[in-house]
Design a protein around this motif. Structure first.
Motif, short mmCIF file in Angstrom:
data_model
loop_
_atom_site.label_atom_id
_atom_site.label_comp_id
_atom_site.label_asym_id
_atom_site.label_seq_id
_atom_site.Cartn_x
_atom_site.Cartn_y
_atom_site.Cartn_z
N THR A 167 3.24 19.25 3.17
CA THR A 167 4.35 19.04 2.24
C THR A 167 4.14 17.76 1.41
OG1 THR A 167 5.64 17.69 3.77
CG2 THR A 167 5.91 20.09 3.92
N SER A 168 4.85 17.70 0.29
CA SER A 168 4.81 16.48 -0.55
C SER A 168 5.35 15.28 0.22
CB SER A 168 5.61 16.71 -1.82
OG SER A 168 4.95 17.61 -2.68
N ALA A 169 6.33 15.52 1.08
CA ALA A 169 6.89 14.40 1.86
C ALA A 169 5.84 13.84 2.82
CB ALA A 169 8.12 14.87 2.63
N GLN A 170 4.99 14.71 3.35
CA GLN A 170 3.93 14.22 4.23
C GLN A 170 2.90 13.41 3.45
OE1 GLN A 170 2.86 18.08 5.84
NE2 GLN A 170 4.04 17.73 7.73
N LEU A 171 2.54 13.90 2.27
CA LEU A 171 1.62 13.11 1.43
C LEU A 171 2.24 11.75 1.11
CD1 LEU A 171 0.28 15.81 -1.06
CD2 LEU A 171 -0.94 14.76 0.85
N ALA A 172 3.56 11.74 0.87
CA ALA A 172 4.24 10.49 0.51
C ALA A 172 4.15 9.47 1.64
CB ALA A 172 5.70 10.78 0.16
N GLU A 173 4.10 9.92 2.88
CA GLU A 173 3.99 9.00 4.02
C GLU A 173 2.76 8.10 3.89
OE1 GLU A 173 5.98 8.48 6.55
OE2 GLU A 173 7.20 10.27 6.87
N ILE A 174 1.72 8.63 3.26
CA ILE A 174 0.47 7.87 3.10
C ILE A 174 0.71 6.71 2.13
CG2 ILE A 174 -1.91 8.04 2.26
CD1 ILE A 174 -1.76 11.04 3.28
N LYS A 175 1.40 7.01 1.04
CA LYS A 175 1.74 5.95 0.08
C LYS A 175 2.67 4.92 0.71
CE LYS A 175 2.54 4.04 -4.03
NZ LYS A 175 1.53 3.50 -4.94
N VAL A 176 3.63 5.39 1.49
CA VAL A 176 4.58 4.48 2.14
C VAL A 176 3.82 3.49 3.02
CG1 VAL A 176 6.44 4.33 3.83
CG2 VAL A 176 6.53 6.06 2.00
N ALA A 177 2.89 4.00 3.83
CA ALA A 177 2.13 3.11 4.73
C ALA A 177 1.33 2.09 3.94
CB ALA A 177 1.20 3.95 5.62
N ASN B 252 0.00 -8.66 0.99
CA ASN B 252 -1.21 -9.06 0.26
C ASN B 252 -0.80 -9.69 -1.07
OD1 ASN B 252 -3.57 -9.27 -1.19
ND2 ASN B 252 -4.28 -7.18 -0.74
N ALA B 253 -0.94 -11.02 -1.14
CA ALA B 253 -0.48 -11.74 -2.33
C ALA B 253 -1.21 -11.29 -3.60
CB ALA B 253 -0.67 -13.24 -2.13
N ASN B 254 -2.41 -10.72 -3.44
CA ASN B 254 -3.19 -10.29 -4.61
C ASN B 254 -2.94 -8.83 -4.98
OD1 ASN B 254 -4.41 -12.82 -4.74
ND2 ASN B 254 -6.08 -12.20 -3.37
N ALA B 255 -2.18 -8.10 -4.18
CA ALA B 255 -2.03 -6.65 -4.40
C ALA B 255 -1.36 -6.38 -5.75
CB ALA B 255 -1.22 -6.02 -3.28
N PHE B 256 -1.80 -5.33 -6.42
CA PHE B 256 -1.23 -4.95 -7.72
C PHE B 256 0.22 -4.51 -7.57
CE2 PHE B 256 -0.62 -1.99 -11.31
CZ PHE B 256 -0.98 -2.82 -12.35
N LEU B 257 0.51 -3.72 -6.55
CA LEU B 257 1.88 -3.27 -6.26
C LEU B 257 2.28 -3.80 -4.88
CD1 LEU B 257 1.64 0.52 -7.30
CD2 LEU B 257 2.56 -1.38 -8.66
N ARG B 258 3.28 -4.67 -4.84
CA ARG B 258 3.66 -5.27 -3.55
C ARG B 258 5.01 -4.76 -3.04
NH1 ARG B 258 3.03 -11.53 -2.98
NH2 ARG B 258 3.17 -10.90 -0.80
N ASN B 259 5.64 -3.88 -3.79
CA ASN B 259 6.95 -3.41 -3.36
C ASN B 259 6.81 -2.26 -2.36
OD1 ASN B 259 5.96 -1.98 -5.68
ND2 ASN B 259 7.86 -0.79 -5.59
N VAL B 260 7.60 -2.34 -1.29
CA VAL B 260 7.60 -1.27 -0.29
C VAL B 260 8.37 -0.08 -0.87
CG1 VAL B 260 8.37 -0.62 2.03
CG2 VAL B 260 7.47 -2.93 1.60
N VAL B 261 7.77 1.10 -0.78
CA VAL B 261 8.44 2.30 -1.30
C VAL B 261 8.78 3.25 -0.15
CG1 VAL B 261 7.33 2.14 -3.56
CG2 VAL B 261 6.29 3.55 -1.76
N SER B 262 9.76 4.10 -0.38
CA SER B 262 10.18 5.10 0.61
C SER B 262 9.60 6.46 0.23
CB SER B 262 11.71 5.18 0.64
OG SER B 262 12.17 5.69 -0.61
N VAL B 263 9.67 7.38 1.17
CA VAL B 263 9.24 8.76 0.88
C VAL B 263 10.02 9.30 -0.31
CG1 VAL B 263 9.31 11.13 1.77
CG2 VAL B 263 8.44 9.27 3.22
N ASP B 264 11.31 9.05 -0.34
CA ASP B 264 12.13 9.56 -1.45
C ASP B 264 11.69 8.98 -2.79
OD1 ASP B 264 13.57 11.19 0.17
OD2 ASP B 264 15.31 9.86 0.33
N GLU B 265 11.34 7.71 -2.79
CA GLU B 265 10.90 7.10 -4.05
C GLU B 265 9.60 7.73 -4.55
OE1 GLU B 265 12.03 2.56 -4.44
OE2 GLU B 265 11.57 3.05 -2.36
N VAL B 266 8.72 8.08 -3.62
CA VAL B 266 7.48 8.76 -4.04
C VAL B 266 7.84 10.12 -4.64
CG1 VAL B 266 5.27 9.71 -3.30
CG2 VAL B 266 6.12 7.58 -2.27
#
Lengths: 388, 142
Positions: free
Chosen positions: A159-169, A177-191
């Motif tokens: 499912t798309s929600a399962q794929l989203a778990e990868i982005k969440v992690a 990571n102070a150098n990371a391009f995206l530092r905001n924590v996202v939720s499954v719903d946001e993905v």
């Protein structure tokens, strides 16, 4: 010949910036090279092996050796997209074992944010024999991976929600990571609420586009013993390729089914022994299929495997991409790859961010996926240890 | 039939010229290896199974089904404003018993193209420019 213990990673360096104005690609190659050599306690004069891929300008190793002022006795410009640099570690270990060099430098650099340049090395495809049978259908990179995701969903119920778990992690890790391009924590719903780019993949299923680069220094056991820095032994290596196969392409697996078992066999370990995994993450589906192919779970079970924080450090079943990965931290030159090895080295040296450092990390895997899942691709798997 | 999707200038090679000549005449002709009982995809002079030449060209029926697909919302380059459009792998019918046709990259076109799903039956469409100088093999839902 086994490469187990044949070479050590003595230096690893990731460029701190994700947008690099007023610079050239050659310059960034040289800057990351200097960083990795300094990390190892070595200098340019010590380098006798040099490795680069399609992101290097001009004549590759010839142009870059001249730019950096080195005279290597061994060069290699193996190009398999984002997996190139992991193959380079294998080839460096082979060259060291054969006595062709003792200090091998591997570099990657690119400026896709600043220059608007496309995929590194893409210019070479103009006269490829398949070009008129593939290039005229608007298959963007993400569209190819989207077809793989769609087929995986069809066959296995992913499912798309399962794929989203990868982005969440990845995002949970990137916040540290102070150098990371995206530092905001996202939720499954946001993905899932981010816009669809090529269904079923959303914007947040895709990696970042960043300037940057990285370098590694791979040395012989003798050189490793002479250095003060904690050198990380290469325990296992594996390469595999997969292609359209005369019109019989299967979009639900990658060449990791070949590279993974070779690396595990050489290292004499199994997937369940791995404490930390860097898994190439151009898209969320790239991670999910690789996890299956590498044997962390059965084919088709990737969606269930990544749920419930399994990939989240430090205590998930398989902490992955603790730098934030290509999905959040860095995907320099639209390929990354070398960053997978760099974060594995940090983990094994106990130098990852404390919030994501895996306790007692003794065995790490770094895996690259290059090319396109929907046509032809190269997989490379590297297994590294804290000690031999 | 003409979709609104971009068409490119094709530069046939000596290996694939018969494919483009047949397509201009609304046929799908592919190299076939009689030793391997297999079509060769993409078209070329040497069979990748037995590594020998001497291939013959055979006409396929022009039907097939969708192996996988995606609806691209936002394309890139010349396709930047073409979306939404469908990119698909279509498994071609071979027209020969116990021989599979190849899975080939293509677009699904037509008014109902966005209704496509895995398994959808499709028919070939030679998508042409107004002057017919540019053409390519696409598919429509059957």
């Amino acid at each position: 010949m086994s490469l187990r213990g044949a070479a050590y990673i003595a230096g690893a360096y990731e460029h701190p910036l994700r947008t690099i104005p007023n610079s050239t690609v050659a310059q960034v190659h040289a800057e990351v090279a200097a960083g990795a050599l300094a990390d190892a306690g070595l200098g340019f004069d010590d380098v006798d092996g040099y490795f680069c891929a399609g992101d290097a300008p001009g004549f590759g190793p010839l142009s870059m050796a001249e730019y950096m002022g080195i005279s290597p006795t061994h060069v290699d410009s193996t190009e398999t997209g984002g997996s190139s640099y992991i193959i380079h570690v294998q080839h460096a270990a082979e060259a060291i074992a054969a006595g062709h060099c003792k200090v091998a430098l591997i570099t990657l650099a690119g400026l896709p944010r600043s220059s608007g340049a496309g995929i590194a090395g893409a210019g070479r495809f103009g006269n490829s024999p398949e070009v008129h049978f593939e290039n005229h259908f608007g298959m963007s990179i993400v569209a190819g991976y989207a077809m793989a995701a769609r087929r995986h969903m069809h066959e296995f119920g992913t499912t798309s929600a399962q794929l989203a778990e990868i982005k969440v992690a990845a995002s949970v890790h990137a916040q540290h990571n102070a150098n990371a391009f995206l530092r905001n924590v996202v939720s499954v719903d946001e993905v899932l609420e981010s816009r669809i780019v090529a269904d079923p993949l959303h914007m947040l299923d895709c990696c970042v586009v960043t300037d940057g680069g990285g370098a590694l220094v791979v040395v012989s056991p003798d050189v490793a013993r002479s250095l003060k820095r904690h050198c990380i032994p290469v325990l296992g290596t594996g390469t595999g390729i997969k292609h359209v196969d005369n019109g019989r392409i299967d979009l639900t697996h990658t060449a990791a089914v070949h590279s993974g078992p070779r690396a595990f066999a050489e290292a004499g370990v199994t997937p369940s022994d791995i404490d930390y995994a860097s898994i190439y993450d151009s898209f969320t589906i790239t991670v999910l299929i690789a996890l299956e192919d590498l044997g962390f779970c059965a084919k088709g079970d990737g969606g269930r495997f990544v749920m419930d924080g399994a990939l989240q450090a430090p205590f998930g079943a398989l902490p992955f991409n603790t730098d934030g990965g290509g999905l959040c931290n860095n995907h320099p030159s639209n390929r990354g790859g070398i960053t997978k090895v760099i974060e594995a080295v940090r983990q094994l040296r106990n130098e990852a961010h404390p919030a994501v450092q895996v306790p007692d990390c003794e065995l790490a895997l770094a895996h690259g996926t290059g090319g396109n899942l929907a046509t032809r691709m190269g997989s490379a798997t590297l297994i590294l240890g804290r000690n031999l | 039939m003409t979709s609104q999707l971009p068409l490119a200038d094709i530069e046939p090679t000596i290996e694939n010229q018969p494919f483009w000549d047949a397509l201009r005449d609304n046929r799908i002709d592919l190299p076939y290896c009689q030793r391997c009982r297999s079509f060769v995809w993409y078209p070329r002079a040497i069979c990748p199974l037995c590594h020998q030449g001497g291939l013959t060209w055979r006409t396929l029926p022009g039907t097939g089904h969708v192996y996988s697909q995606t609806v691209v919302t936002k394309g890139t380059g010349r396709w930047k404003d073409a979306g939404p459009y469908v990119v698909a792998y279509v498994q071609l019918d071979s027209g020969i018993d116990s021989v599979d046709g190849p899975r080939i990259l293509t677009n699904i076109v037509g008014d109902n193209a966005l209704n496509v799903s895995i398994g959808s039956f499709v028919c070939s469409v030679v998508d042409r420019s107004d002057d017919a100088n540019r053409f390519i093999l696409r598919f429509a839902l059957a």
